[in-house]
Structure formats: structure tokens, C-alpha cells
Motif scaffolding. Structure first.
Motif, PDB file in Angstrom:
ATOM      1  N   ILE A  30      33.073 -13.043 -18.060  1.00 35.45           N
ATOM      2  CA  ILE A  30      32.529 -14.271 -18.672  1.00 35.45           C
ATOM      3  C   ILE A  30      33.578 -15.391 -18.659  1.00 35.45           C
ATOM      4  N   GLN A  31      34.858 -15.006 -18.707  1.00 36.56           N
ATOM      5  CA  GLN A  31      35.903 -16.053 -18.663  1.00 36.56           C
ATOM      6  C   GLN A  31      35.885 -16.763 -17.310  1.00 36.56           C
ATOM      7  N   LEU A  32      35.707 -15.957 -16.273  1.00 31.17           N
ATOM      8  CA  LEU A  32      35.650 -16.529 -14.915  1.00 31.17           C
ATOM      9  C   LEU A  32      34.445 -17.451 -14.767  1.00 31.17           C
ATOM     10  N   GLU A  33      33.321 -16.968 -15.251  1.00 24.35           N
ATOM     11  CA  GLU A  33      32.081 -17.750 -15.152  1.00 24.35           C
ATOM     12  C   GLU A  33      32.209 -19.058 -15.947  1.00 24.35           C
ATOM     13  N   THR A  34      32.880 -18.977 -17.106  1.00 21.26           N
ATOM     14  CA  THR A  34      33.030 -20.173 -17.950  1.00 21.26           C
ATOM     15  C   THR A  34      33.896 -21.216 -17.251  1.00 21.26           C
ATOM     16  N   GLU A  35      34.895 -20.734 -16.549  1.00 17.90           N
ATOM     17  CA  GLU A  35      35.764 -21.659 -15.820  1.00 17.90           C
ATOM     18  C   GLU A  35      34.965 -22.397 -14.748  1.00 17.90           C
ATOM     19  N   ASN A  36      34.097 -21.656 -14.061  1.00 19.60           N
ATOM     20  CA  ASN A  36      33.318 -22.269 -12.981  1.00 19.60           C
ATOM     21  C   ASN A  36      32.153 -23.089 -13.515  1.00 19.60           C
ATOM     22  N   ALA A  37      31.469 -22.542 -14.482  1.00 19.06           N
ATOM     23  CA  ALA A  37      30.226 -23.184 -14.937  1.00 19.06           C
ATOM     24  C   ALA A  37      30.089 -23.102 -16.451  1.00 19.06           C
ATOM     25  N   PRO A  38      30.866 -23.910 -17.177  1.00 23.20           N
ATOM     26  CA  PRO A  38      30.752 -23.878 -18.645  1.00 23.20           C
ATOM     27  C   PRO A  38      29.382 -24.360 -19.104  1.00 23.20           C
ATOM     28  N   VAL A  39      28.906 -23.767 -20.190  1.00 19.88           N
ATOM     29  CA  VAL A  39      27.582 -24.097 -20.722  1.00 19.88           C
ATOM     30  C   VAL A  39      27.677 -24.609 -22.155  1.00 19.88           C
ATOM     31  N   TRP A  40      28.597 -24.001 -22.932  1.00 17.83           N
ATOM     32  CA  TRP A  40      28.589 -24.211 -24.395  1.00 17.83           C
ATOM     33  C   TRP A  40      30.020 -24.468 -24.877  1.00 17.83           C
ATOM     34  N   VAL A  41      30.204 -25.638 -25.515  1.00 18.24           N
ATOM     35  CA  VAL A  41      31.483 -25.958 -26.181  1.00 18.24           C
ATOM     36  C   VAL A  41      31.228 -25.962 -27.679  1.00 18.24           C
ATOM     37  N   LYS A 134      31.692 -31.333 -16.033  1.00 18.69           N
ATOM     38  CA  LYS A 134      30.906 -30.328 -15.292  1.00 18.69           C
ATOM     39  C   LYS A 134      29.401 -30.480 -15.557  1.00 18.69           C
ATOM     40  N   PRO A 135      28.591 -30.573 -14.504  1.00 17.40           N
ATOM     41  CA  PRO A 135      27.141 -30.691 -14.694  1.00 17.40           C
ATOM     42  C   PRO A 135      26.549 -29.498 -15.437  1.00 17.40           C
ATOM     43  N   SER A 136      27.167 -28.323 -15.319  1.00 14.64           N
ATOM     44  CA  SER A 136      26.593 -27.110 -15.935  1.00 14.64           C
ATOM     45  C   SER A 136      26.600 -27.165 -17.463  1.00 14.64           C
ATOM     46  N   ARG A 187      32.145 -37.872 -19.271  1.00 16.23           N
ATOM     47  CA  ARG A 187      30.942 -37.259 -18.673  1.00 16.23           C
ATOM     48  C   ARG A 187      30.061 -38.353 -18.036  1.00 16.23           C
ATOM     49  N   PHE A 188      29.951 -39.471 -18.758  1.00 16.14           N
ATOM     50  CA  PHE A 188      29.165 -40.599 -18.229  1.00 16.14           C
ATOM     51  C   PHE A 188      29.735 -41.075 -16.891  1.00 16.14           C
ATOM     52  N   LYS A 189      31.061 -41.205 -16.833  1.00 16.89           N
ATOM     53  CA  LYS A 189      31.702 -41.714 -15.607  1.00 16.89           C
ATOM     54  C   LYS A 189      31.630 -40.701 -14.461  1.00 16.89           C
ATOM     55  N   ASN A 190      31.377 -39.447 -14.794  1.00 20.27           N
ATOM     56  CA  ASN A 190      31.353 -38.406 -13.766  1.00 20.27           C
ATOM     57  C   ASN A 190      29.936 -37.887 -13.533  1.00 20.27           C
ATOM     58  N   GLY A 191      29.014 -38.800 -13.334  1.00 22.53           N
ATOM     59  CA  GLY A 191      27.653 -38.407 -12.978  1.00 22.53           C
ATOM     60  C   GLY A 191      26.650 -38.548 -14.107  1.00 22.53           C
ATOM     61  N   ALA A 192      27.127 -38.892 -15.292  1.00 18.35           N
ATOM     62  CA  ALA A 192      26.235 -39.119 -16.453  1.00 18.35           C
ATOM     63  C   ALA A 192      25.211 -37.999 -16.608  1.00 18.35           C
ATOM     64  N   GLN A 193      25.700 -36.759 -16.529  1.00 24.12           N
ATOM     65  CA  GLN A 193      24.805 -35.613 -16.700  1.00 24.12           C
ATOM     66  C   GLN A 193      24.348 -35.532 -18.164  1.00 24.12           C
ATOM     67  N   PHE A 300      17.161 -30.310 -25.862  1.00 22.15           N
ATOM     68  CA  PHE A 300      18.322 -29.987 -25.015  1.00 22.15           C
ATOM     69  C   PHE A 300      18.066 -30.549 -23.612  1.00 22.15           C
ATOM     70  N   PRO A 301      18.491 -31.796 -23.353  1.00 25.74           N
ATOM     71  CA  PRO A 301      18.104 -32.445 -22.099  1.00 25.74           C
ATOM     72  C   PRO A 301      18.686 -31.805 -20.838  1.00 25.74           C
ATOM     73  N   ASN A 302      19.714 -30.982 -20.977  1.00 27.36           N
ATOM     74  CA  ASN A 302      20.254 -30.317 -19.779  1.00 27.36           C
ATOM     75  C   ASN A 302      19.903 -28.833 -19.778  1.00 27.36           C
ATOM     76  N   GLY A 303      18.856 -28.474 -20.536  1.00 31.34           N
ATOM     77  CA  GLY A 303      18.477 -27.061 -20.613  1.00 31.34           C
ATOM     78  C   GLY A 303      19.342 -26.322 -21.627  1.00 31.34           C
ATOM     79  N   ARG A 304      19.024 -25.037 -21.808  1.00 31.15           N
ATOM     80  CA  ARG A 304      19.771 -24.207 -22.768  1.00 31.15           C
ATOM     81  C   ARG A 304      19.452 -22.752 -22.486  1.00 31.15           C
ATOM     82  N   PRO A 305      20.342 -21.856 -22.920  1.00 32.93           N
ATOM     83  CA  PRO A 305      19.968 -20.445 -22.883  1.00 32.93           C
ATOM     84  C   PRO A 305      18.815 -20.213 -23.856  1.00 32.93           C
TER      85      PRO A 305
END
Ligand code: NAD
Ligand code: 44H
Length: 542
Positions: A30-41, A134-136, A187-193, A300-305
């Protein structure tokens, strides 16, 4: 003996020997996955997060409903990260102290990374900026205490630090809310996801408060020409940045010495309780109760688990608002705050022992059932009367919840408007009711003023719990002497008329004299506080 950082896959039997349940997933994965595609802060890695949010994440990871872990960001207390996250590979031992005396113990490994997100730490600052680009990333949750959202001084002017942050712009501001605004700007400056920013602190319309603070900073930057209007549009569009409302409920006391001892006896070694210089009390383990509720507006505009798989209620905004008002302004927190204040004054060291005192039980029943319930809306998903029944009959008396009045008395000035001001406003708004018919809410406000004197009902000085307004509130009260004459109006007028504290001026709504009267009685000789309460109960209830 087992410790938090042991390999729970290989040492599974040792953990079982100490009756500690372990994760069903690999923390490395999960640490590896979080580095690549974080979902929750999560902002504010204190005890509530450690015992509740981290367990929700673990439940989702165990079921495969989420594959990356939580990133914890502390904006305030570096020792939390340096002393309880990093040395233990971000792991937590959750201990549920059940009413029958059993402890359910679970090793939580759902935190993948932890950072001290503060301008004093460039490396962690940059790491968090990268996460927010990150968009994720789908959502951020917060448990940073009520004062963590505040930008204003009494009187309404912005805090000097916030004024400076607004002048200087989004590059490493000092204030916590400005730091979050800076992440959103990145986040806004990097694609405003899109992203959901979910406050899970204990106050009504918590998402609205977070949004207001973030927008105040952002609009300040815009006025200074430091960010463009597109950023304000981004923050204002709920389809891009949402600020859902939430209600959270789980009594999570500071880690307790007796729980540490029980863990040691069961063969678990990481039990040192840390008291940081910034007043966080935290340990490698956390102790919490069995009952829990988390209700979040499903925005949750970017989806959620699928958070429902971990027992989270996802409901429309109006339902969250109603359920939150039910808990925070009527059925739990006002009762808790009354026990906190009275417990400090009557020299109690635990909430459950206060529940052996008939007058204190009567006090909270009157506040809940008689004064609060008539003006609270039924949220439908949880019945308010049944909720109070469980709080008064099961949760607060549980002797295995190591909760103290002193913990709950922390930051009371920040909570008065929420715990009591909302109910007072309902009495004002309802043409058939008037605040002057209330007894036990005004009594509790008077008791809080009496608490600020800093002398208990035995006449002994005691240490007040930390509160950002003590310096402003205490000078008018600390020189008062029990059993002597004094001018009560000049002692209390600045406090009781302070709308920042109560949400309204208590004199204007006709309660000032009543509160002053209770305060004078409680300033009598030793035992006057208990006597005043007892006489009120005799007069109004029995
Ligand atoms: N503990 C509970 O029973 C409980 C239950 C429901 C909701 N809550 C909510 O969660 C909040 C935190 O509770 P906890 O038990 O985790 O407390 P805690 O003392 O264990 O942790 C407090 C957290 O807030 C951070 N913090 C403190 N002051 C801050 C500030 N000015 N700016 C930014 N961050 C700050 C700390 O660094 C720490 O991460 C409560 O204030 C309440 O709103 C707590
Ligand atoms: O957390 P606070 O400081 O807002 O209030 C103190 C307690 O009343 C609170 O922590 C309760 O334990 C909690 O609200 C129960 O869900």
C-alpha cells in the motif's frame, strides 16, 4: 513480546498470542501504491484519527475496497510525526475499551506516509505539494480541533499572521489554513483536478467553516493580485472542490496509563505516552470506545472508495446537518462540556466517576432531554432520544473509557457557541419559547465562568486545560476571592456579551442577570458549587 514494527505477516502468531488482530494486506504494497496514486490525505494525526479514520482505511484495505493508504499531514505539532508516526513505521495499536471490560486490540497499518506540513520543513512541504498535484487524490479529511480553522481575532479583525500570509501569497505561508489554501492553489495550477475537503471536527456546518477560511485567504491573495480569478472559481465550484459537511462521533480519550499497563501485561512493548510541548497527549497506541458514527455529505467530485463498506453513512447535506446539530449541539457534546467544567470544579478525574453523582447526571439529563431535545430536529437516520439514552445510560458511565473532564475542558471558549449558542438561538427563533425559561444551560455557562477563576469547590487552585482565550478571559476573574463581596457585572460583562464566544450577546437575550446570579452563588465558600447545583435540581426538577 511484540512491538508495533514487528513483521505482522511473519510474526502473526506472536500478535495472536497478545490477542492483537493484524492487517490482511501488505503495508509495503500500500505504501508503493500511495506513492504512485495517493487517494486520501488526513490533516491532524491526533488520537481521533488514529483510532477512527485509520480503522476505516484499514477496513477498506482489508476488503480490497481501497488499495492505497492514508497520508497523514500534521500542520501544527512536529513531535506527533517525529515521535509517534515515523519511529513506528506509521503504525498504530488501536484499543477498544468495551463496557464489559474487554479490550479489542488491532494493529493498524493503513497510514502509508506521514509529513510535518509546515513552512519550517521544506522537504515535507514539497512532498505534500507533489501529493496535491496528483490527479488520483480524491479527498482530504481533517481533525485539527475547532481552533485550527480560525482566522479571526475577537472583534472580527484577521489575525496578524493571516494578514501577513495574505500579503505574502501562496509560497509557504505560516497559518495552517493558508497552508491548505496553498496546496489547493498548487492543485489548481497542475490541472485543476477535483477534490473533496472533508472537515471531521466537532462543530455544526464544519465544511462551510473550512470553505469560508480557505476562501477568505484565497480572495485575499486575489485582491493582492497574487492569484487569478480562476482559482476562486475553482474553489467555489462544488463540482471541482467540495467541502462536505460531516458528523463524527467516537469518544476517544487521550492514551491512558492503565491501558498502557494492560498492554504491557499482554506482551506489547510500545506503550510510552508522549506529552508534547504543544499539549498533544499521544502514544503508539490509542484507546477508544466501541460506539461510533461517521456521517458525511456524499459530495466527492473526484470519486471516492466505497466508504459505506467501513460503516460510514453517506447521505444528503440536509441529513448531515440535522444529525450533526443533534449530536454536537444537543445530545452529546453539551452534556460532555457540562461534565468537563463541573468535573474540574468538583475535582473529578474521570467522566465515568462523575456519572455516579446523581446531581451531575440530573444536570446533563436536564440539558439534553429537557432543554435541548424540544428544539432539535429529528435527523431520521439516528433517533435523538435513543441517542441521548445511549450516551447517558451506556457510553458515559463506561468505567473502561479512560476519559477525563480535563481533556474535554480543553478549548472550551472555542466550543461555547456550538455546544449552547445554537440551542439558545433556537429558543430565540421559536415564537413559543424564550431563552429566559432555561435553567441548566445558563447554570453551565455560569459554571464555566466560575471555572475560569481557577479555584475549585474545595478552595484549591487547579491547572486549567489549555485554551487559546485564557489570556483574554482570566484577568477579570483570577483575583476574585471566594466568600467575599465583588461587583459581578464588571467581572462578567465582557465575557457574557462576547458574541465571538457564544454566537450571541447573553445580556441581549435576557440571560445575563440569571448567569450572574448563579455565578455569585458559586463564589460562596467551599462547597458552594455543589450546593448551588443541588438546590437548583431540588427547585426545578424534584
Ligand atoms: N477525541 C474525541 O473524542 C473526538 C470525537 C469526535 C470529534 N473529535 C474532533 O477531533 C478533534 C481532535 O481530537 P483528537 O482526539 O484527535 O485530539 P488530539 O489532541 O489527540 O489531536 C489534536 C490534533 O489537532 C492538531 N492541532 C491542534 N491544534 C491545532 C491548530 N491550532 N492548528 C492545526 N492543528 C492543530 C494536533 O496537532 C493534533 O494532530 C477535536 O477537537 C474534535 O473536533 C474528537
Ligand atoms: O473533541 P472536542 O474538543 O470538540 O470535545 C471534547 C469531547 O466532547 C469530544 O471529543 C467527544 O469525545 C466526542 O465529540 C465524542 O464523539
Amino acid at each position: 513480546m511484540v512491538k508495533l514494527t514487528d513483521n505482522y505477516k511473519i510474526e502473526k502468531q506472536a500478535f495472536e498470542g497478545s490477542q492483537i488482530a493484524v492487517p490482511e494486506y501488505s503495508q509495503n504494497a500500500i505504501q508503493l501504491e500511495t506513492e504512485n496514486a495517493p487517494v486520501w490525505v488526513h490533516f491532524g494525526g491526533g488520537n481521533l484519527f488514529r483510532c477512527f479514520h485509520a480503522q476505516i482505511a484499514q477496513d477498506l484495505l482489508n476488503q480490497g475496497a481501497m488499495t492505497s493508504g492514508v497520508i497523514v499531514a500534521e500542520t501544527y505539532d512536529d513531535e506527533v510525526i517525529n515521535r509517534v508516526y515515523q519511529p513506528f513505521n506509521n503504525r498504530i495499536l488501536q484499543v477498544i475499551t468495551k463496557a464489559n471490560g474487554e479490550f479489542d486490540k488491532t494493529l493498524l497499518a493503513s497510514v502509508a506516509e506521514s509529513y510535518f506540513f509546515n513552512p519550517s520543513n521544506q522537504a515535507d512541504w514539497d512532498a505534500m505539494m507533489a501529493v496535491f498535484a496528483k490527479p488520483s487524490l480524491q479527498f482530504a479529511t481533517f481533525s485539527i480541533t475547532e481552533k485550527g480553522y480560525n482566522l479571526w481575532q475577537t472583534g472580527g479583525a484577521l489575525l496578524p499572521m493571516v494578514v501577513t500570509d495574505i500579503k505574502n501569497g501562496p509560497v509557504m505561508p505560516q497559518n495552517n489554513m493558508a497552508g491548505i489554501a496553498s496546496l489547493l492553489y498548487h492543485r489548481f495550477k497542475n490541472g485543476a483536478q477535483p477534490i473533496a475537503m472533508v472537515s471531521t471536527d466537532n462543530f455544526s456546518q464544519n465544511g462551510d467553516r473550512l470553505k469560508k477560511s480557505i476562501l477568505t485567504i484565497a480572495k485575499g491573495w486575489q485582491a493582492e493580485g497574487l492569484v487569478d480569478t480562476g482559482f476562486i472559481d475553482y474553489l467555489s465550484d462544488a463540482n471541482r472542490v467540495s467541502f462536505p459537511l460531516s458528523m463524527i462521533d467516537r469518544i476517544t480519550p487521550n492514551p491512558a496509563e492503565n491501558v498502557a499497563q494492560t498492554l504491557q501485561a499482554a506482551g506489547f512493548t510500545d506503550t510510552e505516552i508522549v506529552h508534547t510541548t504543544k499539549h498533544t497527549n499521544i502514544a503508539p497506541f490509542g484507546n477508544t470506545e466501541e460506539t461510533h458514527y461517521l456521517v458525511i455529505e456524499d459530495a466527492f467530485p473526484n470519486g471516492r472508495p466505497d466508504l459505506t463498506k467501513a460503516g460510514v453513512y453517506l447521505v444528503p447535506r440536509t441529513t448531515v446537518n440535522d444529525v450533526d446539530e443533534m449530536k454536537v449541539t444537543t445530545c452529546l457534546n453539551p452534556l460532555h462540556t457540562a461534565l468537563a467544567i463541573m468535573g474540574c470544579l468538583l475535582d473529578y478525574q474521570s467522566i465515568s466517576s462523575e456519572m455516579q453523582n446523581e446531581d451531575l447526571v440530573q444536570l446533563i439529563k436536564q440539558i439534553g432531554y429537557q432543554e435541548g431535545l424540544p428544539v432539535v430536529k429529528d435527523p431520521q437516520i439516528i433517533n435523538p432520544k435513543q441517542f441521548i439514552d445511549e450516551v447517558v445510560g451506556v457510553r458515559l458511565p463506561n468505567p473502561f473509557i479512560p476519559d477525563t473532564p480535563q481533556r474535554i475542558a480543553t478549548d472550551t471558549s472555542q466550543k461555547m457557541a456550538i455546544r449552547y449558542g445554537v440551542t439558545l438561538q433556537h429558543y430565540l427563533d421559536n415564537p413559543t419559547l424564550t431563552p429566559t425559561e432555561l435553567t441548566f444551560i445558563p447554570f453551565t455557562i455560569a459554571a464555566w465562568c466560575r471555572y475560569l477563576v481557577g479555584v475549585d469547590d474545595n478552595g484549591n487552585a487547579f491547572e486549567l486545560s489549555s485554551d487559546p482565550m485564557l489570556g483574554e478571559l482570566q484577568p477579570q476573574l483570577v483575583n476574585l476571592k471566594l466568600g467575599t463581596l465583588f461587583n459581578v457585572h464588571s467581572a462578567l460583562k465582557d465575557i457574557l456579551s462576547n458574541e465571538t464566544i457564544f454566537g450571541l450577546d447573553l445580556y441581549q437575550i435576557g440571560l445575563g442577570d440569571k448567569i450572574e446570579g448563579y455565578f455569585v452563588k458559586m463564589m460562596g465558600n467551599k462547597g458552594a458549587i455543589a450546593k448551588t447545583l443541588h438546590e437548583l435540581i431540588e427547585k426545578e426538577v424534584n
